[in-house]
Design a protein around this motif. Structure first.
Motif, short mmCIF file in Angstrom:
data_model
loop_
_atom_site.label_atom_id
_atom_site.label_comp_id
_atom_site.label_asym_id
_atom_site.label_seq_id
_atom_site.Cartn_x
_atom_site.Cartn_y
_atom_site.Cartn_z
N ALA A 129 81.66 -46.76 -13.21
CA ALA A 129 80.34 -46.61 -13.82
C ALA A 129 79.28 -46.77 -12.74
CB ALA A 129 80.16 -47.65 -14.92
N GLY A 130 78.19 -46.03 -12.87
CA GLY A 130 77.13 -46.10 -11.88
C GLY A 130 77.29 -45.11 -10.74
N SER A 131 78.42 -44.41 -10.68
CA SER A 131 78.64 -43.40 -9.64
C SER A 131 77.77 -42.17 -9.91
CB SER A 131 80.10 -42.96 -9.61
OG SER A 131 80.95 -44.03 -9.34
N ARG A 132 77.36 -41.53 -8.84
CA ARG A 132 76.59 -40.29 -8.96
C ARG A 132 77.58 -39.12 -9.04
NH1 ARG A 132 71.47 -40.38 -10.13
NH2 ARG A 132 70.88 -38.78 -8.66
N VAL A 133 77.41 -38.28 -10.05
CA VAL A 133 78.29 -37.13 -10.24
C VAL A 133 77.43 -35.87 -10.41
CG1 VAL A 133 80.25 -38.38 -11.22
CG2 VAL A 133 78.44 -37.56 -12.73
N LYS A 134 78.00 -34.77 -9.96
CA LYS A 134 77.33 -33.48 -10.09
C LYS A 134 78.08 -32.65 -11.13
CE LYS A 134 75.92 -29.44 -7.39
NZ LYS A 134 75.89 -28.85 -6.06
N ILE A 135 77.33 -32.05 -12.05
CA ILE A 135 77.94 -31.23 -13.10
C ILE A 135 78.27 -29.87 -12.50
CG2 ILE A 135 77.58 -30.17 -15.34
CD1 ILE A 135 75.75 -32.57 -15.98
N VAL A 136 79.56 -29.50 -12.59
CA VAL A 136 80.00 -28.24 -12.01
C VAL A 136 80.33 -27.17 -13.05
CG1 VAL A 136 80.81 -29.28 -9.86
CG2 VAL A 136 82.36 -29.11 -11.80
N GLN A 137 80.54 -27.61 -14.31
CA GLN A 137 80.88 -26.64 -15.35
C GLN A 137 80.50 -27.22 -16.71
OE1 GLN A 137 85.03 -25.66 -15.49
NE2 GLN A 137 84.79 -24.23 -17.21
N ALA A 138 80.08 -26.34 -17.62
CA ALA A 138 79.77 -26.75 -18.98
C ALA A 138 80.63 -25.93 -19.92
CB ALA A 138 78.30 -26.53 -19.28
N ASP A 139 81.32 -26.62 -20.82
CA ASP A 139 82.17 -25.95 -21.81
C ASP A 139 81.86 -26.56 -23.17
OD1 ASP A 139 84.09 -24.42 -23.07
OD2 ASP A 139 85.70 -25.84 -22.62
N GLY A 140 80.93 -25.97 -23.90
CA GLY A 140 80.49 -26.54 -25.17
C GLY A 140 79.79 -27.85 -24.93
N ALA A 141 80.29 -28.93 -25.54
CA ALA A 141 79.68 -30.24 -25.37
C ALA A 141 80.37 -31.05 -24.27
CB ALA A 141 79.73 -31.01 -26.68
N ASN A 142 81.37 -30.50 -23.62
CA ASN A 142 82.07 -31.19 -22.53
C ASN A 142 81.58 -30.67 -21.19
OD1 ASN A 142 83.67 -32.72 -24.25
ND2 ASN A 142 85.17 -31.07 -24.43
N LEU A 143 81.31 -31.61 -20.29
CA LEU A 143 80.86 -31.26 -18.95
C LEU A 143 81.94 -31.64 -17.95
CD1 LEU A 143 77.24 -32.74 -19.22
CD2 LEU A 143 77.95 -30.37 -19.61
N THR A 144 82.15 -30.81 -16.97
CA THR A 144 83.08 -31.11 -15.88
C THR A 144 82.25 -31.52 -14.68
OG1 THR A 144 84.61 -29.44 -16.72
CG2 THR A 144 84.96 -30.22 -14.48
N VAL A 145 82.64 -32.65 -14.06
CA VAL A 145 81.84 -33.20 -12.95
C VAL A 145 82.71 -33.35 -11.70
CG1 VAL A 145 80.27 -34.43 -14.48
CG2 VAL A 145 82.31 -35.59 -13.64
N ALA A 146 82.01 -33.48 -10.60
CA ALA A 146 82.64 -33.78 -9.31
C ALA A 146 81.77 -34.84 -8.66
CB ALA A 146 82.71 -32.54 -8.45
N ALA A 147 82.36 -35.57 -7.70
CA ALA A 147 81.58 -36.61 -7.00
C ALA A 147 80.43 -35.96 -6.27
CB ALA A 147 82.49 -37.36 -6.02
N ALA A 148 79.26 -36.62 -6.34
CA ALA A 148 78.06 -36.05 -5.70
C ALA A 148 77.92 -36.51 -4.28
CB ALA A 148 76.82 -36.43 -6.50
#
Length: 148
Positions: A129-148
C-alpha cells in the motif's frame, strides 16, 4: 386510379409532405422525414415548372432515393461530441497512462486504488500500500497497473 395521378398538383405534394413530417413526429424514426422532404421539394418545383404527373412521380422517387445517402452523410458527420470529449462514457479509458497511489496493497495480483471519490479494483504485480502505480490498461471497471 389514373385520374388521381393526372390531378396531382402542387398542393397535393405539399400536403403529402406535411402529413409525412407530422407522422414522423408521431412515430419517430427519421425515415418519414426524408420522404416528406422529397414530397415538399416536388411540390415546390411544381410551382415553378408545372411538370406532368409522371415527371412528378419520377422526381419524388429520385429525391427520396437521394435522401438516404444524404441522411447517412449528415448522421455520420456529427462527431462534435466525441471530438470534444473522446472519453465520454469511457471513464476508465481516460485513466490509462496516469499514475496513482495504491490504497490497499496488491496481493495475489489484486488491490485497490482511490481515484477521486471512487475506489477502483486494480490488477498487477504484488506491491505494498502507498506504492505509486501507473495504469496501463482499462477493462470495464478493472484496471491493470504496473510499477511507476
Amino acid at each position: 386510379m389514373t385520374e388521381m395521378f393526372t390531378t396531382l398538383g402542387t398542393w397535393n405534394w405539399l400536403i403529402f409532405g406535411f402529413i409525412l413530417m407530422a407522422l414522423e413526429v408521431a412515430a419517430p424514426g427519421i425515415f418519414l422525414f426524408w420522404l416528406g422532404l422529397a414530397a415538399l421539394l416536388v411540390g415546390l418545383l411544381s410551382f415553378a415548372i408545372h411538370p406532368s404527373w409522371q415527371t412528378q412521380l419520377l422526381m419524388f422517387a429520385v429525391f427520396a432515393a437521394a435522401a438516404v445517402p444524404i441522411w447517412r452523410r449528415l448522421a455520420h458527420s456529427d462527431t462534435s461530441v466525441s471530438a470534444s470529449n473522446p472519453f465520454l462514457n469511457k471513464r476508465a479509458d481516460a485513466l490509462v497512462g496516469r499514475v496513482f497511489t495504491l490504497e490497499k496493497p496488491i496481493i495475489d495480483g489484486w488491490g485497490t486504488v482511490r481515484i477521486g471519490d471512487t475506489i477502483w479494483r486494480v490488477a498487477g504485480p504484488d506491491a505494498p500500500a502507498g506504492s505509486r502505480v501507473k495504469i496501463v490498461q482499462a477493462d470495464g471497471a478493472n484496471l491493470t497497473v504496473a510499477a511507476a
